[in-house]
Design an enzyme around this catalytic site. Structure first.
Site, PDB file in Angstrom:
ATOM      1  N   HIS A 156     -39.902 -26.173 -17.570  1.00 44.09           N
ATOM      2  CA  HIS A 156     -39.466 -24.776 -17.578  1.00 44.09           C
ATOM      3  C   HIS A 156     -38.907 -24.303 -16.239  1.00 44.09           C
ATOM      4  CE1 HIS A 156     -41.781 -25.156 -21.205  1.00 44.09           C
ATOM      5  NE2 HIS A 156     -41.495 -23.933 -21.594  1.00 44.09           N
ATOM      6  N   GLU A 209     -53.976 -23.443 -11.273  1.00 42.89           N
ATOM      7  CA  GLU A 209     -53.052 -24.450 -10.737  1.00 42.89           C
ATOM      8  C   GLU A 209     -53.325 -24.822  -9.286  1.00 42.89           C
ATOM      9  OE1 GLU A 209     -52.136 -21.683 -12.343  1.00 42.89           O
ATOM     10  OE2 GLU A 209     -51.396 -22.463 -14.252  1.00 42.89           O
ATOM     11  N   PHE A 250     -45.392 -22.069 -11.934  1.00 44.07           N
ATOM     12  CA  PHE A 250     -46.795 -22.193 -11.514  1.00 44.07           C
ATOM     13  C   PHE A 250     -46.962 -23.252 -10.420  1.00 44.07           C
ATOM     14  CE2 PHE A 250     -47.243 -20.889 -16.127  1.00 44.07           C
ATOM     15  CZ  PHE A 250     -47.221 -19.544 -15.813  1.00 44.07           C
TER      16      PHE A 250
END
Lengths: 303, 333
Positions: free
Chosen positions: B117, B67, B92
């Protein structure tokens, strides 16, 4: 304007190669002298890594990059990203030499209100392409540029200069894997491999070797050269430009503090240092500057 | 005889989650925004981006499970004129905050980060996966716009809005099925909160999944003869200063509700603003500076204090504080 020429050397074929090499050596000398002067005026800055990458920067800006002051907005220009952002004085100096900024203004390094910040900032100086200074990110940004240019069917190439200590950042290897996976042959990494980092030698802080084998294992086209040998830098850059389906990395072996006798290979000159007048004069003398030049560099007002 | 196993059903690729609404919207908008490219870190099935991958495969850029590189590369893509949308889980995104800071915000790139999320809404994946710090982290970056829409209709509108907007944006979607709160005539504008239920005794200011719970709380309060105003504050930064000030004047008591740590997110943004405009009692509904755990979202909301009854109790506290202050003022006279 549209830039179509690969390099100045091809643009001016009547100019003998020897002349170009001489011009680039002069440019590199200017980069070193100007960097010493700007760091002296700033009262802080990283001289060692500016000295070691001067020849690489001179060759890129003087012969390889399809990038001129008149074309800083050209979407098809080549891009250069200084991933080792702490070598900003050298970038400003090479920019000044090739007309991207004013040489005297660039002596106001790290000063309040000056666009020549301690690390390059794209909103202050658009020609630096992206803001850097946090190691590891410049390569990812360059990768994004290379990916985006290819999607837009541009022939432009993207070059980025990394420090050796910078290779300890995990993000570099994320990008290395990604560039190879996407077969970004328009991306070229140069590593200023001067063997020293902030606190000590690379091999004592965090070993990089076997370095070429690491890049080879990531499926990059690699070359290992003497980063102070201008003909070798030029021919290697040219070969990198012809690489297909793989990104290329040039591991340039360099000497930290190159050209300044008392700095060469001494780690303490890596970090941000304050140069005294005497040290600055000694450094400029060591770099072959004349008495007049020294006065010109060190006695400017507003420094 | 050959045994052919059926492909497993992908959890969350069905239903009306905010991430699905986002993924569908992206796919629908792609032709209108030809510079749009979507960055994925091997999680398109979870972020809703699988819709875009199917409709516009050549514009889905795969970065693998990396990421930091993806976030900074978005800066490079924006620098050469594309419109990058970075997609991954909120937790992330936290990993790449510094890349978002230097290579997106500091370089003022027109790049978008869309995080699925977020919060306890993640549910059974547990504490490690539940980002309760993302609003705080991204809100602290200069020039970063921070958005958390509340329902699928609003998510589609917000997706268009961030693509039209010039500058870096961090936007939350959501994992679990989201209640539909708004009609087809719903409007969304970056930086504007909206009163979605009128009231005079207290204002409930919520974002994301907490908007539905705030509406439910207002209903309960109404049965107790308490008139609660509900504000959907979908943009956390820049926060709607005027609307908050008018709510403070009109109702004199505020409750904030968010699926996030009570430090640094919506509640902090509201309190910071009111402190210098119209100070009034503020109560915070959110996760009380702890990590989450595995469980279903509703179970977790109950355990960590994010449900409608929790908002109701916070409203009573805020109103009681308001009354104590006005009582003191009367005595003083």
């Amino acid at each position: 304007m549209t830039l179509t020429l690969r390099s100045i050397s091809e643009e001016v074929p009547q100019s003998p190669a020897m002349d170009l090499e001489k011009q680039l050596a002069l440019a590199a000398a200017f980069v070193r002298r100007h960097s010493i002067a700007s760091i002296y005026h700033a009262g802080s800055g990283h001289p060692g890594g500016a000295m070691s990458c001067a020849d690489l920067l001179a060759c890129l800006f003087g012969a390889e990059l399809n990038f001129w002051p008149s074309g800083i907005d050209d979407p098809h220009r080549d891009r250069f990203v200084l991933s080792k952002g702490h070598a900003a004085p050298a970038l400003y100096a090479v920019g000044a030499h090739y007309g991207f900024c004013d040489a005297k203004a660039a002596l106001r390094l790290r000063k309040l209100g000056s666009p020549f910040q301690g690390h390059p900032h794209v909103l202050d100086l658009p020609w630096v392409e992206t803001s850097t200074g946090s190691l590891g990110q410049g390569l990812s940004v360059a990768l994004g540029m290379a990916m985006g240019l290819r999607m837009q069917r541009s022939a432009a190439r993207v070059y980025t200069l990394l420090g050796d200590g910078e290779l300890q950042e995990g993000e570099v290897w994320e990008a290395a894997m990604c560039a190879a996976h996407h077969e970004l042959d328009n991306l070229c990494v140069l590593i200023d491999y001067n063997k020293l980092q902030s606190d000590n030698r690379n091999d004592l802080i965090m070993r990089l070797e076997p370095l070429a084998a690491k890049w080879r294992a990531f499926d990059w086209a690699i070359a290992e050269i003497d980063g102070h040998d201008i003909p070798q830098i030029l021919s290697t850059l040219r070969r990198a430009g012809a690489t297909q389906n793989r990104p290329s990395v040039i591991i340039a072996h360099t000497v930290k503090g190159k050209g300044v006798s008392y700095m060469e290979n001494v780690p303490s000159w890596h970090g941000s240092v304050k140069l005294t007048r005497e040290q600055a004069e000694d450094a400029l003398l060591s770099l072959g500057a004349s008495r007049n030049e020294i006065k010109e560099f060190l006695d400017v007002d507003g420094g | 005889m050959s045994m052919v196993a059926e492909a497993p059903a992908l959890i969350g690729t069905s239903g009306d989650s905010l991430r699905e609404a986002f993924g569908k919207a992206l796919s629908n908008l792609a032709d209108e925004f030809p510079k749009l490219v979507v960055l994925d870190a091997d999680i398109a099935g979870g972020t809703g981006v699988h819709h875009f991958r199917t409709s516009h495969p050549s514009r889905l850029l795969q970065f693998g499970i990396a990421e930091q590189n993806m976030m900074a590369a978005a800066g490079g893509l924006a620098a050469v004129g594309l419109l990058p949308v970075v997609t991954t889980f909120a937790v992330f995104c936290l990993r790449a905050v510094e890349q978002a800071r230097l290579s997106l915000a500091y370089s003022r790139r027109n790049a978008k980060i869309v995080a699925s999320h977020p919060g306890l809404d993640v549910g059974p994946d547990g504490g490690s996966a539940q980002a309760l710090e993302d609003l705080a982290a991204f809100r602290a970056i200069p020039g970063m716009t921070v958005i958390s829409p509340a329902d699928p209709i609003e998510m589609a509108l917000a997706t268009r809005a961030i693509l039209e907007f010039e500058g870096p944006v961090y936007m939350r979607t959501g994992r679990s099925a989201a209640k539909r709160l708004f009609g087809d005539d719903h409007q969304f504008a970056i930086g504007r909160g909206r009163i979605i239920r009128q009231g005079t005794d207290v204002t409930l200011v919520a974002c994301g999944v907490e908007v539905a719970r705030a509406l439910e709380a207002a209903e309960t309060l109404a049965q107790e003869s308490v008139s609660a105003r509900v504000v959907n504050m979908a943009t956390i930064k820049p926060i709607d200063v005027e609307l908050l000030a008018s709510c403070a004047v009109d109702t004199g008591a505020i409750v904030t509700a968010e699926d996030h740590n009570i430090y640094g997110g919506l509640g902090s943004a509201v309190a910071e603003t009111l402190a210098i405009t119209r100070p009034c009692p503020v109560e915070f509904v959110g996760v009380k500076d702890v990590f989450g755990a595995s469980g279903e979202p509703e179970e977790l909301a109950n355990l960590y204090g994010l449900t409608a009854p929790h908002i109701v109790r916070a409203a009573h506290r805020a109103i009681a504080r308001k009354q104590r202050i006005s009582g003191r003022r009367k005595n003083f006279r």
